[in-house]
Design a protein around this motif. Structure first.
Motif, PDB file in Angstrom:
ATOM      1  N   GLY A  50      10.180  18.379  40.864  1.00  0.00           N
ATOM      2  CA  GLY A  50      10.277  17.498  39.694  1.00  0.00           C
ATOM      3  C   GLY A  50       9.781  18.175  38.437  1.00  0.00           C
ATOM      4  O   GLY A  50      10.370  18.042  37.358  1.00  0.00           O
ATOM      5  N   ALA A  51       8.665  18.900  38.552  1.00  0.00           N
ATOM      6  CA  ALA A  51       8.128  19.611  37.394  1.00  0.00           C
ATOM      7  C   ALA A  51       9.102  20.695  36.931  1.00  0.00           C
ATOM      8  O   ALA A  51       9.333  20.876  35.719  1.00  0.00           O
ATOM      9  CB  ALA A  51       6.776  20.219  37.745  1.00  0.00           C
ATOM     10  N   ALA A  52       9.685  21.431  37.858  1.00  0.00           N
ATOM     11  CA  ALA A  52      10.653  22.474  37.511  1.00  0.00           C
ATOM     12  C   ALA A  52      11.889  21.860  36.845  1.00  0.00           C
ATOM     13  O   ALA A  52      12.402  22.401  35.852  1.00  0.00           O
ATOM     14  CB  ALA A  52      11.042  23.267  38.746  1.00  0.00           C
ATOM     15  N   ALA A  53      12.359  20.722  37.376  1.00  0.00           N
ATOM     16  CA  ALA A  53      13.520  20.050  36.776  1.00  0.00           C
ATOM     17  C   ALA A  53      13.181  19.573  35.372  1.00  0.00           C
ATOM     18  O   ALA A  53      14.015  19.648  34.452  1.00  0.00           O
ATOM     19  CB  ALA A  53      13.966  18.887  37.656  1.00  0.00           C
ATOM     20  N   GLY A  54      11.966  19.076  35.173  1.00  0.00           N
ATOM     21  CA  GLY A  54      11.552  18.631  33.843  1.00  0.00           C
ATOM     22  C   GLY A  54      11.493  19.771  32.852  1.00  0.00           C
ATOM     23  O   GLY A  54      11.935  19.638  31.701  1.00  0.00           O
ATOM     24  N   VAL A  55      10.962  20.901  33.263  1.00  0.00           N
ATOM     25  CA  VAL A  55      10.895  22.077  32.388  1.00  0.00           C
ATOM     26  C   VAL A  55      12.305  22.560  32.060  1.00  0.00           C
ATOM     27  O   VAL A  55      12.620  22.883  30.905  1.00  0.00           O
ATOM     28  CB  VAL A  55      10.057  23.197  33.049  1.00  0.00           C
ATOM     29  N   TRP A  56      13.153  22.598  33.060  1.00  0.00           N
ATOM     30  CA  TRP A  56      14.544  23.034  32.843  1.00  0.00           C
ATOM     31  C   TRP A  56      15.254  22.110  31.865  1.00  0.00           C
ATOM     32  O   TRP A  56      15.925  22.566  30.932  1.00  0.00           O
ATOM     33  CB  TRP A  56      15.272  23.080  34.182  1.00  0.00           C
ATOM     34  N   ALA A  57      15.119  20.784  32.064  1.00  0.00           N
ATOM     35  CA  ALA A  57      15.778  19.815  31.187  1.00  0.00           C
ATOM     36  C   ALA A  57      15.233  19.909  29.759  1.00  0.00           C
ATOM     37  O   ALA A  57      15.988  19.845  28.785  1.00  0.00           O
ATOM     38  CB  ALA A  57      15.599  18.408  31.746  1.00  0.00           C
ATOM     39  N   THR A  58      13.928  20.057  29.627  1.00  0.00           N
ATOM     40  CA  THR A  58      13.324  20.177  28.299  1.00  0.00           C
ATOM     41  C   THR A  58      13.838  21.420  27.585  1.00  0.00           C
ATOM     42  O   THR A  58      14.166  21.380  26.390  1.00  0.00           O
ATOM     43  CB  THR A  58      11.790  20.230  28.423  1.00  0.00           C
ATOM     44  N   THR A  59      13.935  22.519  28.294  1.00  0.00           N
ATOM     45  CA  THR A  59      14.455  23.761  27.709  1.00  0.00           C
ATOM     46  C   THR A  59      15.894  23.583  27.253  1.00  0.00           C
ATOM     47  O   THR A  59      16.269  24.014  26.153  1.00  0.00           O
ATOM     48  CB  THR A  59      14.358  24.908  28.726  1.00  0.00           C
ATOM     49  N   LYS A  60      16.708  22.939  28.080  1.00  0.00           N
ATOM     50  CA  LYS A  60      18.119  22.703  27.723  1.00  0.00           C
ATOM     51  C   LYS A  60      18.228  21.825  26.480  1.00  0.00           C
ATOM     52  O   LYS A  60      19.037  22.086  25.589  1.00  0.00           O
ATOM     53  CB  LYS A  60      18.873  22.047  28.889  1.00  0.00           C
ATOM     54  N   VAL A  61      17.434  20.786  26.406  1.00  0.00           N
ATOM     55  CA  VAL A  61      17.484  19.870  25.267  1.00  0.00           C
ATOM     56  C   VAL A  61      17.063  20.593  23.990  1.00  0.00           C
ATOM     57  O   VAL A  61      17.713  20.466  22.947  1.00  0.00           O
ATOM     58  CB  VAL A  61      16.604  18.620  25.531  1.00  0.00           C
ATOM     59  N   HIS A  62      15.999  21.375  24.046  1.00  0.00           N
ATOM     60  CA  HIS A  62      15.548  22.112  22.858  1.00  0.00           C
ATOM     61  C   HIS A  62      16.582  23.143  22.415  1.00  0.00           C
ATOM     62  O   HIS A  62      16.809  23.334  21.215  1.00  0.00           O
ATOM     63  CB  HIS A  62      14.194  22.785  23.117  1.00  0.00           C
ATOM     64  N   THR A  63      17.239  23.791  23.368  1.00  0.00           N
ATOM     65  CA  THR A  63      18.285  24.763  23.037  1.00  0.00           C
ATOM     66  C   THR A  63      19.442  24.067  22.330  1.00  0.00           C
ATOM     67  O   THR A  63      19.961  24.553  21.313  1.00  0.00           O
ATOM     68  CB  THR A  63      18.792  25.467  24.308  1.00  0.00           C
ATOM     69  N   LYS A  64      19.835  22.917  22.849  1.00  0.00           N
ATOM     70  CA  LYS A  64      20.950  22.174  22.257  1.00  0.00           C
ATOM     71  C   LYS A  64      20.579  21.665  20.866  1.00  0.00           C
ATOM     72  O   LYS A  64      21.397  21.698  19.940  1.00  0.00           O
ATOM     73  CB  LYS A  64      21.322  21.013  23.175  1.00  0.00           C
ATOM     74  N   LEU A  65      19.338  21.218  20.695  1.00  0.00           N
ATOM     75  CA  LEU A  65      18.889  20.755  19.381  1.00  0.00           C
ATOM     76  C   LEU A  65      18.881  21.889  18.364  1.00  0.00           C
ATOM     77  O   LEU A  65      19.237  21.695  17.200  1.00  0.00           O
ATOM     78  CB  LEU A  65      17.497  20.119  19.482  1.00  0.00           C
ATOM     79  N   ARG A  66      18.481  23.093  18.788  1.00  0.00           N
ATOM     80  CA  ARG A  66      18.507  24.245  17.886  1.00  0.00           C
ATOM     81  C   ARG A  66      19.933  24.608  17.497  1.00  0.00           C
ATOM     82  O   ARG A  66      20.181  25.066  16.380  1.00  0.00           O
ATOM     83  CB  ARG A  66      17.818  25.446  18.531  1.00  0.00           C
ATOM     84  N   GLN A  67      20.872  24.410  18.410  1.00  0.00           N
ATOM     85  CA  GLN A  67      22.269  24.717  18.105  1.00  0.00           C
ATOM     86  C   GLN A  67      22.865  23.727  17.117  1.00  0.00           C
ATOM     87  O   GLN A  67      23.849  24.032  16.452  1.00  0.00           O
ATOM     88  CB  GLN A  67      23.109  24.710  19.383  1.00  0.00           C
ATOM     89  N   LEU A  68      22.292  22.544  17.015  1.00  0.00           N
ATOM     90  CA  LEU A  68      22.845  21.513  16.148  1.00  0.00           C
ATOM     91  C   LEU A  68      22.151  21.438  14.788  1.00  0.00           C
ATOM     92  O   LEU A  68      22.437  20.528  14.016  1.00  0.00           O
ATOM     93  CB  LEU A  68      22.768  20.153  16.855  1.00  0.00           C
ATOM     94  N   THR A  69      21.286  22.374  14.470  1.00  0.00           N
ATOM     95  CA  THR A  69      20.678  22.389  13.145  1.00  0.00           C
ATOM     96  C   THR A  69      21.724  22.836  12.128  1.00  0.00           C
ATOM     97  O   THR A  69      22.676  23.545  12.469  1.00  0.00           O
ATOM     98  CB  THR A  69      19.471  23.352  13.083  1.00  0.00           C
ATOM     99  N   PRO A  70      21.591  22.419  10.876  1.00  0.00           N
ATOM    100  CA  PRO A  70      22.582  22.799   9.864  1.00  0.00           C
ATOM    101  C   PRO A  70      22.735  24.315   9.718  1.00  0.00           C
ATOM    102  O   PRO A  70      23.843  24.814   9.537  1.00  0.00           O
ATOM    103  CB  PRO A  70      22.038  22.181   8.571  1.00  0.00           C
ATOM    104  N   GLU A  71      21.641  25.053   9.795  1.00  0.00           N
ATOM    105  CA  GLU A  71      21.730  26.514   9.660  1.00  0.00           C
ATOM    106  C   GLU A  71      22.535  27.119  10.794  1.00  0.00           C
ATOM    107  O   GLU A  71      23.350  28.014  10.598  1.00  0.00           O
ATOM    108  CB  GLU A  71      20.329  27.141   9.630  1.00  0.00           C
ATOM    109  N   SER A  72      22.288  26.630  12.002  1.00  0.00           N
ATOM    110  CA  SER A  72      23.008  27.153  13.161  1.00  0.00           C
ATOM    111  C   SER A  72      24.489  26.799  13.096  1.00  0.00           C
ATOM    112  O   SER A  72      25.349  27.622  13.408  1.00  0.00           O
ATOM    113  CB  SER A  72      22.389  26.607  14.449  1.00  0.00           C
TER     114      SER A  72
END
Length: 129
Positions: free
Chosen positions: A11-33
């Motif tokens: 569960g902890a590994a899945a949470g870390v993986w999901a958090t990493t994916k969400v942060h990556t996607k959020l960085r891709q959706l910034t106006p600069e990106s």
């Protein structure tokens, strides 16, 4: 006990993986990106368009040479042709070989065209009206 530790770790590994994916996607959706992605796609499209234009130009040159061979435009001038036709054929051959210079080409070489606002354009087209 081992079972609980396994599921807690999974569960902890899945949470870390999901958090990493969400942060990556959020960085891709910034106006600069998004702007950088659009610029990269525009540059790629420009390269593809340039390659297409070069292919078209090469095809045109190849087809022009094929037509020149078929129509006999590259053949030597027949002395039996009337004078006007012979001069036209010779002028075309000289123009293709680069020896021919028209008055327009001479004018381009004799006059400096670096000044865009010469006597033929009496006003500055960039000034506000």
């Amino acid at each position: 006990m081992f079972r609980r530790t396994f599921w807690f770790t999974a569960g902890a590994a899945a949470g870390v993986w999901a958090t990493t994916k969400v942060h990556t996607k959020l960085r891709q959706l910034t106006p600069e990106s998004l702007a950088a992605q659009a610029a990269n796609k525009a540059v790629d499209a420009g390269h593809r368009l340039k390659d297409f234009a070069l292919d078209v130009r090469a095809g045109m040159a190849q087809r022009e040479s094929e037509l020149g061979e078929v129509l006999g435009l590259d053949a030597p001038v027949d002395p039996q042709l009337p004078a006007g036709r012979r001069l036209a054929v010779e002028a075309r051959a000289q123009h293709r070989s680069g020896d021919y210079r028209s008055d327009e080409h001479r004018y381009d070489q004799d006059h400096d065209h670096s000044d865009r606002f010469n006597s033929r354009t009496p006003h500055n087209r960039n000034e506000d009206h």
